[in-house]
Design an enzyme around this catalytic site. Structure first.
Site, PDB file in Angstrom:
ATOM      1  N   GLU A 200       6.679  35.130 -14.173  1.00 49.63           N
ATOM      2  CA  GLU A 200       6.591  34.917 -15.624  1.00 49.63           C
ATOM      3  C   GLU A 200       7.725  35.597 -16.388  1.00 49.63           C
ATOM      4  O   GLU A 200       7.621  36.766 -16.766  1.00 49.63           O
ATOM      5  CB  GLU A 200       5.231  35.414 -16.160  1.00 49.63           C
TER       6      GLU A 200
ATOM      7  N   LYS B 261       5.973  30.536 -14.631  1.00 54.34           N
ATOM      8  CA  LYS B 261       5.268  30.584 -15.922  1.00 54.34           C
ATOM      9  C   LYS B 261       6.269  30.978 -17.008  1.00 54.34           C
ATOM     10  O   LYS B 261       6.405  32.157 -17.357  1.00 54.34           O
ATOM     11  CB  LYS B 261       4.110  31.593 -15.840  1.00 54.34           C
TER      12      LYS B 261
HETATM   13  P1  13P Z   1      -0.386  33.773 -23.874  1.00 52.22           P
HETATM   14  O1  13P Z   1      -0.625  32.323 -23.532  1.00 52.22           O
HETATM   15  O2  13P Z   1      -1.295  34.303 -24.927  1.00 52.22           O
HETATM   16  O3  13P Z   1       1.064  34.077 -24.095  1.00 52.22           O
HETATM   17  O4  13P Z   1      -0.828  34.617 -22.595  1.00 52.22           O
HETATM   18  C1  13P Z   1      -0.412  34.209 -21.357  1.00 52.22           C
HETATM   19  C2  13P Z   1      -0.104  35.384 -20.544  1.00 52.22           C
HETATM   20  O5  13P Z   1      -0.598  35.498 -19.443  1.00 52.22           O
HETATM   21  C3  13P Z   1       0.850  36.356 -21.067  1.00 52.22           C
HETATM   22  O6  13P Z   1       1.277  37.184 -20.030  1.00 52.22           O
END
Ligand code: 13P
Length: 338
Positions: A178, A220
């Site tokens: 991510e 992500k």
């Molecule tokens: P959000 O969709 O609120 O950004 O959260 C996703 C997430 O896992 C952030 O690390």
């Protein structure tokens, strides 16, 4: 099962058209902030009640096939005595776990952040796996200004993401990679595209150097979007076109699925953006899906409001967002469904 077979099995269950991931892995600090918006105290029991409400929403697995948990939740028990991880498995949903230890200032930069948590990660993964986790998450963040992100912030965070991913795969755990380019600021969508492209190139270079199997990751990313205080806000169609353009330039076709974060977008905008990506680009090399936190949970949190008498309303609000986002995954969302 070999580690590769384990990774294959998890990816096969997650990378399914029309399904996505619920991010319910808010840290203690973050969930306290979310609860404060509805005047609910963040006690261990309230957190358990809230998350049990989410995970037991009837037929959630029609739309969601993975949930990311915080460490505390992985060990918590539902009211029927089984662990919350088991509750998910019984629904046919795979439990995952946030394994990073949050952000600290990156020395040598102007308060840019680096994600910590590599020390002891291998040992923690052994425990998480025993407790039922089959995938993991590590979030790195990148600020946008005229001079940020710095080269040091990009290289350091990309290196850590790749080390984390390699360690997860050695344990047969699928890593969610991510890299979040933050929405905060008055930058244009063009500047966001430029930064996102640089960040993703850097991340994939480090994944390659660290011998990460791209076939066994979930990417992500954030969407390519206007800064939250930019005067000119790009439309959903523009967000969709710019995001896909950048992904096509940076993400190898070996990656099976890309599950976006919502990052502070409204629930409706996050759904609409995902819809347009899939509608305008039906033949991409990867699936485009969701791994939303706030965009799935905010309406549910509001409907629940900490009241036992409103648990069903809380579940219905979650199911509605999950259903609409599942439709967006296949380009079949329409705002009249709201
Ligand atoms: P959000 O969709 O609120 O950004 O959260 C996703 C997430 O896992 C952030 O690390």
């Amino acid at each position: 099962m070999s580690m590769t077979q384990l990774l294959d099995a998890t990816i096969r269950q997650i990378a399914v058209p029309g399904k996505g991931i619920l991010a319910a892995d808010e840290s203690g600090q973050t969930i306290a902030k979310r609860f404060a918006t509805i005047q609910v105290e963040s006690t261990e029991n309230n957190r358990r009640i809230y998350r049990e409400m989410l995970f037991t929403a009837p037929q959630l697995s029609d739309y969601v096939n993975g949930v990311i948990l915080y460490e505390e939740t992985l060990g918590q028990k539902a009211s029927n005595g089984s662990t919350l991880a088991n509750v998910l498995e019984k629904q046919g949903i795979i439990p995952g776990i946030k394994v990073d230890k949050g952000l600290v200032d990156l020395v040598g930069t102007d308060r840019e952040k680096v994600t910590q948590g590599l020390d002891g990660l291998s040992d923690r993964l052994v425990t998480y796996k025993e407790m039922g986790a089959r995938f993991a998450k590590w979030r790195a963040v990148f600020d946008i200004t005229d001079v940020k992100p710095s080269c040091l912030a990009m290289e350091t965070n990309a290196h850590n993401l790749a080390r984390y991913a390699a360690i997860c795969q050695a344990h047969g755990i699928v890593p969610i990679v991510e890299p979040e380019v933050l929405m905060d600021g008055d930058h244009t969508i063009e500047r966001c595209a430029e930064v996102t492209e640089k960040v993703l190139h850097t991340v994939f270079r480090h994944l390659y150097l660290n011998k990460v199997s791209l076939e066994h990751i979930i990417l992500k990313p954030s969407m390519v979007i206007s800064g939250s205080t930019c005067k000119q806000q790009a439309s959903s169609e523009q967000v969709a076109r710019e995001t896909v353009r950048v992904l096509l330039r940076t993400v190898p076709a070996a990656v099976p699925t890309i599950n976006f974060l919502s990052g502070g977008q409204s629930a409706e905008f996050a759904t609409e953006n995902l819809h347009w990506m899939n509608k305008l680009h039906p033949n991409l090399p990867w699936l485009l899906s969701f791994s939303y936190g706030r965009a799935l949970q905010a309406p549910s949190l509001d409907a629940w409001h900490g009241k036992d008498s409103q648990l069903v309303q809380g579940q219905e609000a979650l199911l509605k967002r999950a259903r609409l986002n599942a439709a967006a995954c296949v380009g079949e969302y329409n705002s009249t469904m709201e």
